[in-house]
Scaffold this active site. Sequence first.
Site, PDB file in Angstrom:
ATOM      1  N   ASP A   1     -20.330   3.654  14.389  1.00 10.36           N
ATOM      2  CA  ASP A   1     -19.700   4.966  14.329  1.00 10.36           C
ATOM      3  C   ASP A   1     -20.560   5.886  13.467  1.00 10.36           C
ATOM      4  O   ASP A   1     -21.797   5.780  13.470  1.00 10.36           O
ATOM      5  CB  ASP A   1     -18.273   4.818  13.769  1.00 10.36           C
TER       6      ASP A   1
ATOM      7  N   SER B   1      -9.888   6.847  19.717  1.00  3.66           N
ATOM      8  CA  SER B   1     -10.694   6.160  18.700  1.00  3.66           C
ATOM      9  C   SER B   1      -9.812   5.333  17.791  1.00  3.66           C
ATOM     10  O   SER B   1     -10.118   4.185  17.459  1.00  3.66           O
ATOM     11  CB  SER B   1     -11.412   7.184  17.820  1.00  3.66           C
TER      12      SER B   1
ATOM     13  N   ASN C   1      -3.141  -3.857  -1.836  1.00  3.23           N
ATOM     14  CA  ASN C   1      -3.839  -3.600  -3.092  1.00  3.23           C
ATOM     15  C   ASN C   1      -3.146  -2.493  -3.887  1.00  3.23           C
ATOM     16  O   ASN C   1      -3.711  -1.951  -4.823  1.00  3.23           O
ATOM     17  CB  ASN C   1      -5.303  -3.223  -2.828  1.00  3.23           C
TER      18      ASN C   1
ATOM     19  N   ASP D   1     -32.275   3.530   7.906  1.00  2.00           N
ATOM     20  CA  ASP D   1     -32.296   2.835   6.617  1.00  2.00           C
ATOM     21  C   ASP D   1     -31.101   1.872   6.569  1.00  2.00           C
ATOM     22  O   ASP D   1     -30.452   1.637   7.594  1.00  2.00           O
ATOM     23  CB  ASP D   1     -32.267   3.837   5.446  1.00  2.00           C
TER      24      ASP D   1
ATOM     25  N   HIS E   1     -15.328  10.184  10.672  1.00  2.00           N
ATOM     26  CA  HIS E   1     -14.719   9.416  11.757  1.00  2.00           C
ATOM     27  C   HIS E   1     -14.843   7.904  11.544  1.00  2.00           C
ATOM     28  O   HIS E   1     -13.875   7.145  11.695  1.00  2.00           O
ATOM     29  CB  HIS E   1     -15.382   9.842  13.069  1.00  2.00           C
TER      30      HIS E   1
ATOM     31  N   ASN F   1     -10.742  11.028  25.295  1.00  5.57           N
ATOM     32  CA  ASN F   1      -9.673  11.954  24.893  1.00  5.57           C
ATOM     33  C   ASN F   1      -9.555  13.181  25.791  1.00  5.57           C
ATOM     34  O   ASN F   1      -9.026  14.200  25.383  1.00  5.57           O
ATOM     35  CB  ASN F   1      -9.920  12.437  23.457  1.00  5.57           C
TER      36      ASN F   1
ATOM     37  N   ASP G   1       0.846  -1.201   0.000  1.00  9.16           N
ATOM     38  CA  ASP G   1       0.000   0.000   0.000  1.00  9.16           C
ATOM     39  C   ASP G   1       0.881   1.251   0.000  1.00  9.16           C
ATOM     40  O   ASP G   1       1.833   1.358   0.769  1.00  9.16           O
ATOM     41  CB  ASP G   1      -0.919  -0.029   1.227  1.00  9.16           C
TER      42      ASP G   1
ATOM     43  N   VAL H   1     -16.095  -4.947  28.074  1.00 11.35           N
ATOM     44  CA  VAL H   1     -15.493  -4.043  27.098  1.00 11.35           C
ATOM     45  C   VAL H   1     -14.004  -3.869  27.391  1.00 11.35           C
ATOM     46  O   VAL H   1     -13.595  -3.719  28.544  1.00 11.35           O
ATOM     47  CB  VAL H   1     -16.196  -2.666  27.131  1.00 11.35           C
TER      48      VAL H   1
ATOM     49  N   ASP I   1      -7.406  -1.208  29.821  1.00 12.72           N
ATOM     50  CA  ASP I   1      -6.836  -2.549  29.661  1.00 12.72           C
ATOM     51  C   ASP I   1      -5.469  -2.500  28.996  1.00 12.72           C
ATOM     52  O   ASP I   1      -4.553  -3.215  29.392  1.00 12.72           O
ATOM     53  CB  ASP I   1      -7.783  -3.411  28.828  1.00 12.72           C
TER      54      ASP I   1
END
Lengths: 265, 441
Positions: free
Chosen positions: B180, B375, B228, B205, B214, B306, B128, B321, B344
């Site tokens: 997200d 994130s 690719n 939808d 984001h 953050n 890449d 989580v 963690d």
Amino acid sequence: MAPRRTRTAAAALVLLLSPALGPRPTFAEESEPTKKWKPVLSLEFHSRTIVWDEKARSSTLGSAFLAAGVEVRIVRGWSATIFGGASLANWNGLVFRTLPFSVEYQAGPRTGFLAGASTKATFARLGSWDLGLEARFLASLGTAKSLDLVGLNEAGTAEVRGTWFRLQAGPVLTYRGLPTLSPFAWLGLDRLWGRCLMEENIRDLSGSEEKTVTGKGWVSAGGGFFWELGPSFGLGFEASALPFKKSGGGLGLDLGAALRAAVAF
Amino acid sequence: MGTQAKLKTWGGTIVLAAAAVLAAPPSGTPPCLELPKISPFDGPAEPAYVDGQILVRFKPQTGAVVRAAALAALESSSIRRLARLDVHVVAIPPRETVEAMVEAYRRNPDVEFAEPNYLLRVSVTPNDTLFQYQYALSNTGQTIGSLPGSPKGQARADIRATAGWEESKGRPEVVIAVIDSGLDLAHPDLKNKVLNSGRDFVNNDFDASDDHGHGTMVAGIAAAETNNGEGVAGVAWLSKILPLKAMDSTGTGSTDKVAEAIRYAADNGAQVINLSLGTDQPSQTLREACKYASEKGAFIAAAAGNKGAAVHYPAAYDNYVFAVAATDYNDARADFSSLGAEVDAAAPGVRILAPYPTALTPAGYLPYAYGDGTSFATAHVSGMAALVKSLKPGLSPSQVMNILRYIADDVNAAAYQGKDEFLGYGRVNLEKAIVPLLLRK
């Protein structure tokens, strides 16, 4: 000389055409006709290419053992031996990928127990040549060994225990024309299979994975000699080779060797 | 119950890939970068070597007797000699360290050089075009960006992705749900990676297109199309992405939408759920949704936050989580990264290059952007979890959590030994998570 060469060629032909052969002569049956049983001591080594993960991967199982046993004459020309002892099995290269942490065993030989039995029968004699059949079964039962998992944030161990079995069967050709030395050769079915269990424990994270392995190749060949050093004591040596087709093409060869001592009473 | 708590994406700063536009020809055609071969060996060698051995070369005129005497004087022996190189592989006494013996041999005037017998490992480097800027995956100490003043990272302050990819690149059956702002379904680095057009809980939808940016970035970090020949590499090369839009064009979403998306992800086979969002308000609804997904077998990673304050929710739901903090290109904690006992582990979350929606990209820019935030750290962890699940599908979410905890590199051990509230167990390490550990005596 001509008849001997003819006999040799005929014997060689029989050997080559035999479907499967197996090893281990000891004292010539006829040289000690009155002895019913005799202790034997054997030190053996073999290296065997094994495949696992549905034959997708391979490594080498190195094994050595020291076994003591007793050979019992059942009838003239037919004997059986049982033996037991200590073994070392080296499973280096075996990779366990379904455990919580994948591990590759590289900790060298592990101790264990060996048990086995064999039987042999002489069914034909061509001058100084004996043609017999022999079958042997070996089982190496490894003891559990705990190893530390290093590089993790929590202390953990992996416990390994490996077991292998080997079955050999086939004809053996022995030359009895020398006073104290009996050379022999064999060609036989030679199968090895086993399993290696790995258990992992890292605090509340645990898992186990059993790897089933089989030896590559089906037929081994070998030869050696048995040397009668006295009326009741002899030493034998043999070497063996087992060809197999490599995964990437070409031919591989696994080797083995054995040293045996036998005392007759 | 009153008004629902609003969850916000934890994207921090997003900077368009201006480096690329500067290199663009006047026609505006996206530039084609000439990439040097990137190898993990370019950086300082890791102190990993064969125990009990060193390599020694004597000066050419040194005879066999002198060589033997030199070896014997240091109670060592030559295991073998590399004939063409005239280098001896020397076994050292068990009580001595490799470093000490190397020094001892270097002091011998008959020795040309002595060094550890370093271990090398093959690695996978994708083609890449922007991979060279993805220090988080492979940090060789390169400059991160082509603008003057772009920072340089510290070699190996990364998640060891290239070594990990040698073991696994993932499986399409392991789906990562990215809850997200949606995802640019036509993005060249993502269009072949989406499971379907997703679900939009904001507009109700089945078109989870991204109107914020984001979600596209997060999804790309976790699982962009890799090798690719364009754009960036994702952590999980082969995993599919299920885009679930629960955040609106401002990067805000309500608890009910997020909770609904979590349940939807779990019910539709997602094995990994990425939640790069959070709020400082606990919510029973959100907690129950996470519990539901976890019990259905989904590993959930969430951003710690953050604000440099307490870990936000849902990251703080410890049992269900995995809370992710952020490090930078030097393996230092990002100052914005929230903290607490619930953290963690950490992953790179500073100056992370990721796909950006084409429709939101100004003319002349490549559809890629740099961003800071937990994130983006979280997306790395989600990609890693997908690789772990690909190799070991039978693992439960809590087992995957423990694996990612126990393999982390304790990069702040000098100040905080062991698990701490800043980086948890440390910066995650893909190589240790999936490449077999060597079991030695």
